[in-house]
Design a protein around this motif. Structure first.
Motif, short mmCIF file in Angstrom:
data_model
loop_
_atom_site.label_atom_id
_atom_site.label_comp_id
_atom_site.label_asym_id
_atom_site.label_seq_id
_atom_site.Cartn_x
_atom_site.Cartn_y
_atom_site.Cartn_z
N TYR A 270 -7.85 -5.09 -5.69
CA TYR A 270 -8.52 -4.55 -4.64
C TYR A 270 -7.65 -4.54 -3.13
CZ TYR A 270 -12.52 -3.70 -7.39
OH TYR A 270 -13.48 -3.42 -8.25
N PHE A 271 -7.88 -4.03 -2.40
CA PHE A 271 -7.14 -4.12 -0.84
C PHE A 271 -7.88 -3.90 0.12
CE2 PHE A 271 -3.79 -3.17 -4.01
CZ PHE A 271 -2.91 -4.36 -3.82
N ASP A 272 -7.92 -4.47 1.14
CA ASP A 272 -8.80 -4.35 2.42
C ASP A 272 -8.17 -3.02 3.21
OD1 ASP A 272 -6.82 -5.65 3.79
OD2 ASP A 272 -8.15 -7.03 4.36
N ASN A 273 -8.73 -2.67 4.53
CA ASN A 273 -8.17 -1.58 4.92
C ASN A 273 -6.81 -1.83 5.71
OD1 ASN A 273 -10.18 0.18 4.74
ND2 ASN A 273 -11.60 -0.68 6.33
N GLN A 274 -6.73 -3.17 5.86
CA GLN A 274 -5.37 -3.73 6.74
C GLN A 274 -4.29 -3.54 5.68
OE1 GLN A 274 -5.78 -7.19 9.21
NE2 GLN A 274 -3.44 -7.42 8.81
N SER A 275 -4.47 -4.07 4.46
CA SER A 275 -3.41 -3.92 3.16
C SER A 275 -3.16 -2.56 3.02
CB SER A 275 -3.77 -4.62 2.21
OG SER A 275 -4.01 -6.01 2.56
N THR A 276 -4.52 -1.58 3.06
CA THR A 276 -4.04 -0.25 2.52
C THR A 276 -3.16 0.19 3.61
OG1 THR A 276 -6.30 -0.07 1.90
CG2 THR A 276 -5.30 2.05 2.35
N GLN A 277 -3.14 0.04 4.93
CA GLN A 277 -2.32 0.56 5.93
C GLN A 277 -0.89 0.22 5.51
OE1 GLN A 277 -2.90 3.08 8.14
NE2 GLN A 277 -5.07 3.14 7.19
N THR A 278 -0.70 -1.17 5.10
CA THR A 278 0.43 -1.63 4.95
C THR A 278 1.24 -1.14 3.74
OG1 THR A 278 -0.20 -3.77 5.90
CG2 THR A 278 1.72 -3.80 4.37
N LEU A 279 0.26 -0.56 2.73
CA LEU A 279 0.50 0.06 1.52
C LEU A 279 1.18 1.18 1.82
CD1 LEU A 279 -2.16 -0.40 -1.23
CD2 LEU A 279 -0.03 -0.97 -1.36
N VAL A 280 0.70 2.06 2.95
CA VAL A 280 1.17 3.38 3.05
C VAL A 280 2.31 3.33 3.94
CG1 VAL A 280 0.55 5.61 4.62
CG2 VAL A 280 -1.09 4.47 3.08
N THR A 281 2.55 2.44 4.58
CA THR A 281 3.85 2.00 5.32
C THR A 281 4.84 1.78 4.12
OG1 THR A 281 2.70 1.15 7.24
CG2 THR A 281 5.09 0.80 7.13
N PHE A 282 4.61 0.89 3.22
CA PHE A 282 5.58 0.72 2.06
C PHE A 282 6.14 2.01 1.45
CE2 PHE A 282 5.89 -0.44 -2.39
CZ PHE A 282 7.19 -1.16 -2.38
N TYR A 283 5.11 2.53 1.01
CA TYR A 283 5.38 3.85 0.30
C TYR A 283 6.34 4.69 0.95
CZ TYR A 283 1.86 2.39 -3.15
OH TYR A 283 1.06 1.93 -4.15
N GLU A 284 5.97 5.12 2.56
CA GLU A 284 6.51 5.90 3.36
C GLU A 284 8.22 5.45 3.38
OE1 GLU A 284 3.60 7.72 6.57
OE2 GLU A 284 4.45 5.68 6.83
N ARG A 285 8.16 4.14 3.51
CA ARG A 285 9.71 3.62 3.59
C ARG A 285 10.43 3.69 2.08
NH1 ARG A 285 8.21 -1.38 4.70
NH2 ARG A 285 8.71 -2.49 2.85
N MET A 286 9.70 3.80 1.20
CA MET A 286 10.08 4.23 -0.29
C MET A 286 10.35 5.58 -0.52
SD MET A 286 10.62 1.31 -2.04
CE MET A 286 10.68 1.91 -3.84
N GLY A 287 9.78 6.49 0.38
CA GLY A 287 9.94 7.92 0.31
C GLY A 287 9.28 8.50 -0.82
N ASN A 288 8.10 7.96 -1.23
CA ASN A 288 7.23 8.50 -2.31
C ASN A 288 5.97 8.82 -1.67
OD1 ASN A 288 6.62 5.68 -2.16
ND2 ASN A 288 5.81 5.78 -3.93
N VAL A 289 5.98 9.29 -0.63
CA VAL A 289 4.64 9.73 0.00
C VAL A 289 4.76 11.30 0.34
CG1 VAL A 289 3.12 9.38 2.04
CG2 VAL A 289 3.73 7.40 0.83
N GLU A 290 3.69 12.07 0.26
CA GLU A 290 3.40 13.33 0.83
C GLU A 290 2.38 13.14 1.97
OE1 GLU A 290 3.34 16.47 -2.06
OE2 GLU A 290 5.19 15.68 -3.11
N ARG A 291 2.53 13.40 3.17
CA ARG A 291 1.26 13.25 4.01
C ARG A 291 1.06 14.84 4.45
NH1 ARG A 291 -0.61 9.33 7.25
NH2 ARG A 291 0.64 7.76 6.74
N MET A 292 -0.17 15.02 4.19
CA MET A 292 -0.13 16.30 4.43
C MET A 292 -1.05 16.73 5.90
SD MET A 292 0.71 18.01 1.76
CE MET A 292 1.18 17.83 0.05
N SER A 293 -1.62 15.39 6.17
CA SER A 293 -2.23 15.41 7.53
C SER A 293 -2.40 14.10 7.84
CB SER A 293 -3.73 16.05 7.33
OG SER A 293 -4.85 15.18 6.62
N ASP A 294 -2.92 13.61 8.99
CA ASP A 294 -3.06 12.26 9.55
C ASP A 294 -4.25 11.70 8.73
OD1 ASP A 294 -1.00 12.62 11.12
OD2 ASP A 294 -2.13 12.95 12.96
#
Length: 440
Positions: free
Chosen positions: A405-429
């Protein structure tokens, strides 16, 4: 069938199922466990055929096939000098468990056997489909064929028959093994790490579910992690209250409750979780006889352990199970006693041998549960599984089902990590429009 053991005997606390550690002798060899679990999943075994014998077979084969016999030493250096053959196909991992001769426990080692039995319990009747579709060059395929000629079908399940304690986690484990088997090189690379991940989450989720037997089948319990790159602020309530602290508090119950459960198990029959024993007892037509037997055992147990007497006998099944749990834990409460010392050793061995890669001491925040980036990527790929990608919300639900389980702050860090890895598709904000892809 009578729902508990016919004879309830007060004895010293023993543990024979559902927990991989003991209060000593927990030197796990993960290569052996990995080889044996793959052997178990494929229903294939290697008996009395070690790597040297395999090399001789390969030498005989290639020297008879090659126009240039002097080429064999080149192959030998390529595949055998540094044991690189073990990194060619998952099937070669079976060499790690090649000492297994059928009796199993002595050749594998007691600690490896206990750990393997947990994974076997999670697998149940599940097994992987064969053959695994490797993509090998001609020479490697010839070597693999030579290996297959010396594999034998699994004769029978060598482990004690155990009903999975955590069915929801067993389902995830089986799904993840299936996914890995469809990617042989990833299976070869990550099977050992997957087993380490599951050994940890099994033990933590078991600790969190153990005293909730009255509600039937267990469910995933909240246990919060941070990424190893994050700071562990004491203001993060979920990390503080439902992270390492909640696991540490509940792990104290593992040995007391599971050793109590051993007394209730049928003799030489399938082992059952406490929640299943309770359900079977509720469904038994003559509950009065079970109640009488359990109350009698309780009195004998209290006298043997010199515990405070219970005011009056339990009048229903739930009450007598609660009293059983109460006295099972109470016998370990005296801090200076030998029993309390034994329980502390169990907890220490569990943290040192199963959980150490997931626990970090973070200054004033104390101990916290962490995931490093390698394990996060593995968990991400396993959770996405056969899908090409998952919405972030679906991915987090898959994490929770596996006990992370991850709290909201860790979830944001997860997204940043995935974006850095290049495996995120962001359709909107918005968070719902973020998709995460596998990295394999």
């Amino acid at each position: 069938m009578y729902p508990i053991a016919e004879k309830l005997i007060v004895r010293r606390n023993l543990l024979d199922s559902y927990l991989p550690v003991r209060n000593g002798n927990n030197d796990f060899n993960w290569d052996v466990v990995t080889g044996f679990i793959l052997s178990h999943a494929l229903r294939l075994q290697m008996k009395m055929f070690d790597l040297d014998q395999f090399k001789e077979k390969c030498e005989e084969h290639f020297t008879s096939q090659l126009d240039e016999p002097n080429f064999w030493p080149v192959l030998e250096r390529m595949y055998f000098t540094n044991k690189d053959i073990l990194r060619v196909s998952p099937l070669f991992l079976l060499f790690h468990a090649q000492q297994f001769t059928g009796s199993g426990k002595s050749s594998l080692g007691a600690a490896n056997w206990r750990l393997s039995s947990i994974f076997a319990s999670l697998m149940g009747n599940f097994h992987l489909q064969q053959p695994i579709q490797d993509q090998l060059n001609f020479i490697e395929q010839q070597m693999l064929d030579e290996l297959k000629d010396n594999l034998q079908p699994f004769e029978k399940n060598p482990f004690i028959d155990e009903q999975p304690y955590l069915p929801y986690l067993a389902k995830c484990f089986q799904d993840d093994l299936t996914f890995l088997s469809e990617h042989p090189q990833y299976l070869l690379q990550e099977l050992g790490n997957t087993l380490r991940l599951y050994a940890f989450t099994y033990c933590t989720q078991l600790a969190l579910n153990l005293d909730d037997w009255q509600r039937g089948q267990p469910r995933s319990r909240g246990l919060f992690f941070i990424l190893d790159t994050e700071k562990a602020s004491s203001e993060r309530e979920k990390i503080k209250r439902f992270g390492y602290k909640v696991f540490a508090n509940n792990s104290k119950r593992l040995f007391p409750i599971l050793s109590m459960l051993e007394v209730l198990q049928w003799d030489k029959e399938k082992k059952r979780p406490l929640w299943q024993v309770y359900q079977d007892t509720l469904a038994y037509p003559d509950q009065g006889s079970v109640l009488e037997k359990l109350n009698e055992y309780l009195n004998q147990f209290i006298q043997d352990r010199a515990l405070n007497p219970i005011d009056k006998p339990a009048m229903d099944v739930e009450s007598v199970f609660r009293q059983l749990q109460q006295v099972a834990e109470e016998q370990f409460n005296t801090e200076q006693s030998d029993r309390a010392d034994v329980n502390r050793k169990y907890i220490k061995e569990l943290e040192n041998n199963i959980c150490s890669d997931f626990i970090q001491l973070r200054g004033r925040a104390g101990k916290v549960l962490v995931l490093n980036q390698d394990r996060l990527l593995l968990l991400t790929n396993l959770t996405i599984g056969k899908n090409k990608k998952l919405r972030l919300h679906e991915l987090l639900c898959g994490f929770k089902q596996r006990g992370f389980y991850f709290d909201n702050q860790s979830t944001q860090t997860l997204v940043t990590f995935y974006e850095r890895m290049g495996n995120v598709e962001r359709m909107s904000d918005s968070g719902d429009a973020v998709y995460v892809r596998k990295t394999i």
